[in-house]
Design an enzyme around this catalytic site. Structure first.
Site, PDB file in Angstrom:
ATOM      1  N   HIS A 224       0.887  -1.189   0.000  1.00 26.28           N
ATOM      2  CA  HIS A 224       0.000   0.000   0.000  1.00 26.28           C
ATOM      3  C   HIS A 224       0.915   1.227   0.000  1.00 26.28           C
ATOM      4  O   HIS A 224       1.741   1.384  -0.887  1.00 26.28           O
ATOM      5  CB  HIS A 224      -0.924  -0.127   1.211  1.00 26.28           C
ATOM      6  CG  HIS A 224      -2.055   0.849   1.294  1.00 26.28           C
ATOM      7  ND1 HIS A 224      -2.432   1.687   0.262  1.00 26.28           N
ATOM      8  CD2 HIS A 224      -2.933   1.119   2.314  1.00 26.28           C
ATOM      9  CE1 HIS A 224      -3.463   2.421   0.646  1.00 26.28           C
ATOM     10  NE2 HIS A 224      -3.786   2.105   1.886  1.00 26.28           N
ATOM     11  N   HIS A 268      -2.067  -2.398  -9.732  1.00 22.15           N
ATOM     12  CA  HIS A 268      -3.121  -1.811  -8.902  1.00 22.15           C
ATOM     13  C   HIS A 268      -4.326  -2.728  -8.888  1.00 22.15           C
ATOM     14  O   HIS A 268      -4.642  -3.343  -9.912  1.00 22.15           O
ATOM     15  CB  HIS A 268      -3.536  -0.424  -9.424  1.00 22.15           C
ATOM     16  CG  HIS A 268      -4.261   0.372  -8.401  1.00 22.15           C
ATOM     17  ND1 HIS A 268      -5.617   0.264  -8.212  1.00 22.15           N
ATOM     18  CD2 HIS A 268      -3.798   1.233  -7.467  1.00 22.15           C
ATOM     19  CE1 HIS A 268      -5.965   1.062  -7.216  1.00 22.15           C
ATOM     20  NE2 HIS A 268      -4.885   1.651  -6.741  1.00 22.15           N
ATOM     21  N   ASP A 321       2.734   5.610  -6.723  1.00 17.97           N
ATOM     22  CA  ASP A 321       3.903   5.532  -5.857  1.00 17.97           C
ATOM     23  C   ASP A 321       5.211   5.501  -6.643  1.00 17.97           C
ATOM     24  O   ASP A 321       6.273   5.817  -6.101  1.00 17.97           O
ATOM     25  CB  ASP A 321       3.805   4.302  -4.944  1.00 17.97           C
ATOM     26  CG  ASP A 321       2.721   4.480  -3.908  1.00 17.97           C
ATOM     27  OD1 ASP A 321       2.579   5.601  -3.394  1.00 17.97           O
ATOM     28  OD2 ASP A 321       1.994   3.512  -3.622  1.00 17.97           O
TER      29      ASP A 321
END
Ligand code: CMC
Length: 380
Positions: A224, A268, A321
């Site tokens: 995450h 994802h 990210d």
């Protein structure tokens, strides 16, 4: 897993509730009716925070009042400063996410409204956390560097103040803007793991600070939020091997594929054709590198090579990210603080969801299908 148990691992593909806060789908990411590219281009993080927490776009007057109130809430009690400093000095290896979690827990103890779950008190508590988390991050980073804490700067907006609290230097316009955009992109993402954790805790009628502490714990993991740090560490690993000539980027990637490694910052659960946020942040990261740190360009070039191989051979796109790691690195932010900065943003989404859960609550308590041993006698 027994053959009778349905594969529900990770709750993949299951809609388990309703929200008015955010919509995440293949084509768009929407915060309360506004699309993310629109917000990143035209709104400030404070405006987005108001939108998420209060529920509508602020008028000029509402925004001015909101910002003024937040500025007045930035200071933290001396005992929290002392505790953070103590952790940095006595246990410098503690991950900053653990420090943020502890700081939020302490702020809860010291918040006179901690046990008040009314909508009004929860909005005030949300704002206090939003305003004070950058101060906590700054105290910790500075203590790790052997520096004294500095007071938040009331003349700076939220994003610029976050950088100020960490460095003690007023950021330039582009640094403040890039941080502001990254906070907007990270602010909310419907029932992601940490937000869902917050909602589960809130659903027991527990308090907002407890729910947020749970959210921090969930965000810390590298599947995450921790992926922004892990992505940068992975790139540094590839850069080292390619610069010392021991391996090409392609060879590094083939070895990772052969070892069935998860590449951090890629993939994802929802987005299968790419994360709407990733391209936006990459552009801002490149702009920062072009204007402020030309030597950081090589990280984006390496990132493009890695991204190309991932797409070509695995058909997996980068998530937000991935460019975040490179962008914060270009800005000189210490890698272990990337996920705490994510907290400084996602606190808005978490608190909005905690309030939404409390406003229409039923305890979240799903079922499990038993797959253990058959019934037997203890004395049998
Ligand atoms: N590297 C290599 N293979 C991958 C990756 C990756 N990053 N992501 C997915 N796959 C593979 C996965 O192993 C699976 O292969 P197989 O079918 O052979 O088992 C296939 O792609 C499908 O995976 P999935 O069902 O899409 O994965 P998931 O929904 O269970 O997990 C994820 C989603 C984000 C945890 C995963 O993609 C991952 O571990 N990514 C790396 C960590 C990361 O970047 N996390 C950040 C998530 S987004 C922003 C945030 O929350 O901070």
């Amino acid at each position: 897993m027994s053959s009778t148990v349905t594969d529900t691992r990770g709750l993949a593909g299951q809609t388990i509730g309703e929200t008015q806060i955010c919509s995440v789908n293949q084509t768009q990411l929407i915060y309360r009716g506004y699309e993310i590219a629109d917000l990143a281009a035209n709104a400030s993080f404070e405006e987005v925070s108001y939108l998420l927490l209060v529920g509508h776009k602020p008028s000029a007057g509402e925004l001015a009042e909101f910002k003024k109130t937040l500025v007045g809430m930035r200071s933290i009690p001396q005992s929290v400063t002392d505790a953070i400093t103590h952790i940095a000095q006595e246990s410098p290896g503690t991950h900053p996410m653990g420090v943020v979690r502890t700081a939020i827990s302490l702020l809860g103890h010291l918040d006179a409204e901690c046990e008040d779950n009314s909508a009004e008190a929860e909005l005030r508590k949300s704002m206090r956390l939003l305003a004070s988390i950058p101060t906590c991050i700054g105290v910790h980073q500075r203590a790790l560097e052997g520096k004294s804490p500095i007071d938040p700067d009331p003349t700076l907006d939220h994003a610029a103040n976050l950088l100020w609290c960490m460095t003690g230097e007023k950021p330039g316009e582009i640094a403040a803007k890039v941080m502001d955009v990254s906070l907007i992109l990270y602010a909310e993402h419907d029932f992601n793991a940490s937000t869902f954790t917050c909602r589960v805790i809130a659903s027991t009628n527990s308090d907002l600070h407890s729910a947020v502490c749970g959210g921090v714990g969930a965000l810390k993991g590298n599947l995450h939020g921790g992926a922004n740090e892990a992505a940068m560490e992975m790139l540094a690993d590839i850069m080292k091997d390619t610069e010392d000539g021991s391996m090409t980027v392609d060879a590094w990637m083939q070895r990772a594929f052969a070892e069935k490694r998860k590449l951090m910052g890629f993939g994802h659960r929802v987005y299968k054709n790419g994360d709407h946020r990733a391209g936006i942040l990459r552009q801002w990261g490149l702009k920062y590198a072009a204007e402020e740190n030309a030597s950081a360009r090589k990280w984006f070039d390496l990132g493009d090579a890695v991204q190309g191989i991932m797409l070509d051979q695995k058909n997996i796109h980068p998530n937000v990210d991935f460019p975040c790691g490179m962008t914060y690195f270009a800005m000189g932010i210490p890698v272990p603080q990337y996920t705490p900065i994510f907290v400084a943003s996602r606190i808005t989404g978490w608190c909005a969801h905690i309030m939404e859960q409390h406003a229409n609550n039923r305890i979240i308590r799903p079922l499990a299908e038993y797959s253990g041993p058959p019934l037997q006698q203890w004395n049998g």
